[in-house]
Design a protein around this motif. Sequence first.
Motif, PDB file in Angstrom:
ATOM      1  N   ASP A  72      -7.509  10.385  -3.769  1.00  0.00           N
ATOM      2  CA  ASP A  72      -7.961   9.005  -3.906  1.00  0.00           C
ATOM      3  C   ASP A  72      -8.977   8.618  -2.832  1.00  0.00           C
ATOM      4  O   ASP A  72      -9.379   7.461  -2.746  1.00  0.00           O
ATOM      5  CB  ASP A  72      -6.762   8.045  -3.873  1.00  0.00           C
ATOM      6  CG  ASP A  72      -5.864   8.302  -2.673  1.00  0.00           C
ATOM      7  OD1 ASP A  72      -5.048   9.237  -2.736  1.00  0.00           O
ATOM      8  OD2 ASP A  72      -6.000   7.580  -1.662  1.00  0.00           O
ATOM      9  N   GLY A  73      -9.388   9.591  -1.999  1.00  0.00           N
ATOM     10  CA  GLY A  73     -10.460   9.354  -1.037  1.00  0.00           C
ATOM     11  C   GLY A  73     -10.026   8.964   0.353  1.00  0.00           C
ATOM     12  O   GLY A  73     -10.871   8.615   1.187  1.00  0.00           O
ATOM     13  N   ALA A  74      -8.744   9.026   0.674  1.00  0.00           N
ATOM     14  CA  ALA A  74      -8.273   8.706   2.020  1.00  0.00           C
ATOM     15  C   ALA A  74      -8.421   9.933   2.921  1.00  0.00           C
ATOM     16  O   ALA A  74      -8.253  11.073   2.482  1.00  0.00           O
ATOM     17  CB  ALA A  74      -6.822   8.252   1.984  1.00  0.00           C
ATOM     18  N   ALA A  75      -8.731   9.693   4.199  1.00  0.00           N
ATOM     19  CA  ALA A  75      -8.886  10.779   5.167  1.00  0.00           C
ATOM     20  C   ALA A  75      -7.608  10.898   5.991  1.00  0.00           C
ATOM     21  O   ALA A  75      -7.155   9.924   6.601  1.00  0.00           O
ATOM     22  CB  ALA A  75     -10.076  10.503   6.071  1.00  0.00           C
ATOM     23  N   LEU A 151      -0.291  15.320   1.172  1.00  0.00           N
ATOM     24  CA  LEU A 151      -1.529  15.947   1.617  1.00  0.00           C
ATOM     25  C   LEU A 151      -2.654  15.795   0.600  1.00  0.00           C
ATOM     26  O   LEU A 151      -3.829  15.867   0.959  1.00  0.00           O
ATOM     27  CB  LEU A 151      -1.298  17.436   1.902  1.00  0.00           C
ATOM     28  CG  LEU A 151      -0.273  17.779   2.994  1.00  0.00           C
ATOM     29  CD1 LEU A 151      -0.152  19.288   3.136  1.00  0.00           C
ATOM     30  CD2 LEU A 151      -0.650  17.142   4.319  1.00  0.00           C
ATOM     31  N   ASP A 152      -2.307  15.622  -0.678  1.00  0.00           N
ATOM     32  CA  ASP A 152      -3.334  15.522  -1.713  1.00  0.00           C
ATOM     33  C   ASP A 152      -3.406  14.142  -2.354  1.00  0.00           C
ATOM     34  O   ASP A 152      -4.213  13.927  -3.253  1.00  0.00           O
ATOM     35  CB  ASP A 152      -3.119  16.590  -2.788  1.00  0.00           C
ATOM     36  CG  ASP A 152      -1.710  16.592  -3.343  1.00  0.00           C
ATOM     37  OD1 ASP A 152      -0.937  15.664  -2.974  1.00  0.00           O
ATOM     38  OD2 ASP A 152      -1.372  17.484  -4.124  1.00  0.00           O
ATOM     39  N   GLU A 153      -2.564  13.207  -1.895  1.00  0.00           N
ATOM     40  CA  GLU A 153      -2.647  11.816  -2.348  1.00  0.00           C
ATOM     41  C   GLU A 153      -2.051  10.923  -1.269  1.00  0.00           C
ATOM     42  O   GLU A 153      -1.219  11.357  -0.478  1.00  0.00           O
ATOM     43  CB  GLU A 153      -1.898  11.617  -3.668  1.00  0.00           C
ATOM     44  CG  GLU A 153      -0.406  11.849  -3.573  1.00  0.00           C
ATOM     45  CD  GLU A 153       0.310  11.557  -4.878  1.00  0.00           C
ATOM     46  OE1 GLU A 153      -0.245  10.771  -5.671  1.00  0.00           O
ATOM     47  OE2 GLU A 153       1.406  12.099  -5.092  1.00  0.00           O
ATOM     48  N   THR A 154      -2.489   9.668  -1.243  1.00  0.00           N
ATOM     49  CA  THR A 154      -1.959   8.732  -0.253  1.00  0.00           C
ATOM     50  C   THR A 154      -0.568   8.303  -0.681  1.00  0.00           C
ATOM     51  O   THR A 154      -0.408   7.524  -1.633  1.00  0.00           O
ATOM     52  CB  THR A 154      -2.881   7.509  -0.105  1.00  0.00           C
ATOM     53  OG1 THR A 154      -4.168   7.952   0.326  1.00  0.00           O
ATOM     54  CG2 THR A 154      -2.327   6.534   0.906  1.00  0.00           C
ATOM     55  N   GLY A 174      16.027   0.003   3.577  1.00  0.00           N
ATOM     56  CA  GLY A 174      16.506   1.367   3.381  1.00  0.00           C
ATOM     57  C   GLY A 174      15.395   2.344   3.051  1.00  0.00           C
ATOM     58  O   GLY A 174      15.583   3.560   3.137  1.00  0.00           O
ATOM     59  N   SER A 175      14.224   1.816   2.657  1.00  0.00           N
ATOM     60  CA  SER A 175      13.114   2.696   2.311  1.00  0.00           C
ATOM     61  C   SER A 175      11.788   1.958   2.486  1.00  0.00           C
ATOM     62  O   SER A 175      11.746   0.724   2.532  1.00  0.00           O
ATOM     63  CB  SER A 175      13.244   3.206   0.872  1.00  0.00           C
ATOM     64  OG  SER A 175      13.160   2.121  -0.044  1.00  0.00           O
ATOM     65  N   MET A 176      10.718   2.725   2.584  1.00  0.00           N
ATOM     66  CA  MET A 176       9.370   2.194   2.732  1.00  0.00           C
ATOM     67  C   MET A 176       8.384   3.148   2.076  1.00  0.00           C
ATOM     68  O   MET A 176       8.582   4.361   2.069  1.00  0.00           O
ATOM     69  CB  MET A 176       9.025   2.040   4.216  1.00  0.00           C
ATOM     70  CG  MET A 176       7.606   1.571   4.530  1.00  0.00           C
ATOM     71  SD  MET A 176       6.320   2.891   4.465  1.00  0.00           S
ATOM     72  CE  MET A 176       6.982   4.096   5.605  1.00  0.00           C
ATOM     73  N   ARG A 177       7.303   2.580   1.521  1.00  0.00           N
ATOM     74  CA  ARG A 177       6.279   3.424   0.912  1.00  0.00           C
ATOM     75  C   ARG A 177       4.904   2.794   1.112  1.00  0.00           C
ATOM     76  O   ARG A 177       4.725   1.594   0.892  1.00  0.00           O
ATOM     77  CB  ARG A 177       6.542   3.637  -0.577  1.00  0.00           C
ATOM     78  CG  ARG A 177       5.544   4.588  -1.230  1.00  0.00           C
ATOM     79  CD  ARG A 177       5.828   4.748  -2.721  1.00  0.00           C
ATOM     80  NE  ARG A 177       4.940   5.740  -3.324  1.00  0.00           N
ATOM     81  CZ  ARG A 177       4.861   5.986  -4.628  1.00  0.00           C
ATOM     82  NH1 ARG A 177       5.647   5.295  -5.465  1.00  0.00           N
ATOM     83  NH2 ARG A 177       4.034   6.898  -5.101  1.00  0.00           N
ATOM     84  N   LEU A 178       3.957   3.606   1.544  1.00  0.00           N
ATOM     85  CA  LEU A 178       2.556   3.206   1.636  1.00  0.00           C
ATOM     86  C   LEU A 178       1.786   4.042   0.634  1.00  0.00           C
ATOM     87  O   LEU A 178       1.754   5.274   0.729  1.00  0.00           O
ATOM     88  CB  LEU A 178       2.010   3.453   3.043  1.00  0.00           C
ATOM     89  CG  LEU A 178       0.503   3.259   3.241  1.00  0.00           C
ATOM     90  CD1 LEU A 178       0.083   1.832   2.942  1.00  0.00           C
ATOM     91  CD2 LEU A 178       0.090   3.646   4.660  1.00  0.00           C
ATOM     92  N   SER A 179       1.162   3.398  -0.361  1.00  0.00           N
ATOM     93  CA  SER A 179       0.494   4.141  -1.434  1.00  0.00           C
ATOM     94  C   SER A 179      -0.607   3.290  -2.051  1.00  0.00           C
ATOM     95  O   SER A 179      -0.749   2.096  -1.749  1.00  0.00           O
ATOM     96  CB  SER A 179       1.502   4.557  -2.509  1.00  0.00           C
ATOM     97  OG  SER A 179       2.101   3.402  -3.085  1.00  0.00           O
ATOM     98  N   GLU A 180      -1.367   3.926  -2.933  1.00  0.00           N
ATOM     99  CA  GLU A 180      -2.404   3.202  -3.655  1.00  0.00           C
ATOM    100  C   GLU A 180      -1.757   2.270  -4.675  1.00  0.00           C
ATOM    101  O   GLU A 180      -0.788   2.634  -5.344  1.00  0.00           O
ATOM    102  CB  GLU A 180      -3.348   4.182  -4.348  1.00  0.00           C
ATOM    103  CG  GLU A 180      -4.558   3.528  -4.988  1.00  0.00           C
ATOM    104  CD  GLU A 180      -5.510   4.556  -5.588  1.00  0.00           C
ATOM    105  OE1 GLU A 180      -6.695   4.224  -5.767  1.00  0.00           O
ATOM    106  OE2 GLU A 180      -5.064   5.693  -5.874  1.00  0.00           O
ATOM    107  N   ASP A 181      -2.305   1.075  -4.789  1.00  0.00           N
ATOM    108  CA  ASP A 181      -1.783   0.101  -5.748  1.00  0.00           C
ATOM    109  C   ASP A 181      -2.123   0.568  -7.163  1.00  0.00           C
ATOM    110  O   ASP A 181      -3.298   0.682  -7.516  1.00  0.00           O
ATOM    111  CB  ASP A 181      -2.410  -1.272  -5.476  1.00  0.00           C
ATOM    112  CG  ASP A 181      -1.774  -2.379  -6.309  1.00  0.00           C
ATOM    113  OD1 ASP A 181      -1.052  -2.058  -7.275  1.00  0.00           O
ATOM    114  OD2 ASP A 181      -2.010  -3.554  -5.997  1.00  0.00           O
ATOM    115  N   PRO A 182      -1.115   0.875  -7.985  1.00  0.00           N
ATOM    116  CA  PRO A 182      -1.399   1.364  -9.340  1.00  0.00           C
ATOM    117  C   PRO A 182      -2.143   0.349 -10.201  1.00  0.00           C
ATOM    118  O   PRO A 182      -2.826   0.711 -11.156  1.00  0.00           O
ATOM    119  CB  PRO A 182      -0.013   1.683  -9.911  1.00  0.00           C
ATOM    120  CG  PRO A 182       0.927   0.844  -9.100  1.00  0.00           C
ATOM    121  CD  PRO A 182       0.329   0.761  -7.729  1.00  0.00           C
ATOM    122  N   GLU A 183      -1.999  -0.930  -9.873  1.00  0.00           N
ATOM    123  CA  GLU A 183      -2.664  -1.964 -10.659  1.00  0.00           C
ATOM    124  C   GLU A 183      -4.056  -2.301 -10.124  1.00  0.00           C
ATOM    125  O   GLU A 183      -4.806  -3.033 -10.780  1.00  0.00           O
ATOM    126  CB  GLU A 183      -1.807  -3.232 -10.683  1.00  0.00           C
ATOM    127  CG  GLU A 183      -0.445  -3.023 -11.336  1.00  0.00           C
ATOM    128  CD  GLU A 183       0.366  -4.299 -11.370  1.00  0.00           C
ATOM    129  OE1 GLU A 183      -0.131  -5.330 -10.850  1.00  0.00           O
ATOM    130  OE2 GLU A 183       1.489  -4.271 -11.912  1.00  0.00           O
TER     131      GLU A 183
END
Length: 204
Positions: A72-75, A151-154, A174-183
Motif C-alpha cells: 500500500d506504499g508505506a515505508a 512486511l508486505d502490508e501496513t 485487549g487488542s489494537m490494530r494500525l492498518s489502512e482504512d478499507p473504506e
Amino acid sequence: MAAQRPDNLHSRLVAWLKIVLPLAALAVLSTLFLVARTINPDDAIPYAEVDVEGLVREPRITAPTWAGITSDGAALSVEAAEARPGQTAGEEGRAASLRARLETPDGAVASLVAATGSLDGEARLLRLGGGVELETSTGYHLTTEAMTAGLDETDVRSVGALEATGPVGRIDAGSMRLSEDPEAPGSYVLTFGNRVKLVYDPTK
C-alpha cells in the motif's frame, strides 16, 4: 714564497666547511639511530578482545538494518543492536534492542521500540517482544508485551492487552490494530478492541 691572500684562505675555508659539515650531520644522525630505544618484540600490539570461538558457535551481526515498502506504499525500516541467525532449519533469527519506523503515504509516522524481535519470512511478519512501545505522530503512545507488523502490508497489531494514552485520554484494551482504512484507501486508522476502557481527559 708569496704569502697567501686572505680572500684565498676564506674561499678554501668555505669549501672545506661545505664538505665537513654535511659529514658531521650524517655522523650525528647515525649516532641517534644507534642509541635509539631498542624495540622489544615481546611488547604486544593492542587488539580488541574478540571471542572467536563464541562467534563460530553463535554467529551474530552487529547493527543490522532492514527496509522495505509495503503493497500500500508505506515505508518500513528496522534496525537492531545485534542479530543472531537461526541455528537450525526453520528456526527464526533473533534481534536485540530493536527499533522500527513505519511511514504511511498520508504522512503519518509510527515508531516502535522493543527489547527483542525477529523477521518471520514465511509469515511475512516482524515480531516484536520483551515489552514494546508504540508512538504515533497523531499523539498516541502505547505499551504492550508483544506486537506484530506486516512486511508486505501496513498491519500492526498488539499481541494481548495494552495500555495507551492519546488525544482523548487513557485507554485500556485487549487488542489494537494500525492498518489502512478499507473504506478510504490511502488513509490509515488506529483501532482498539476487546473490552476497551476509556478514561476521558477533558484537558487533552
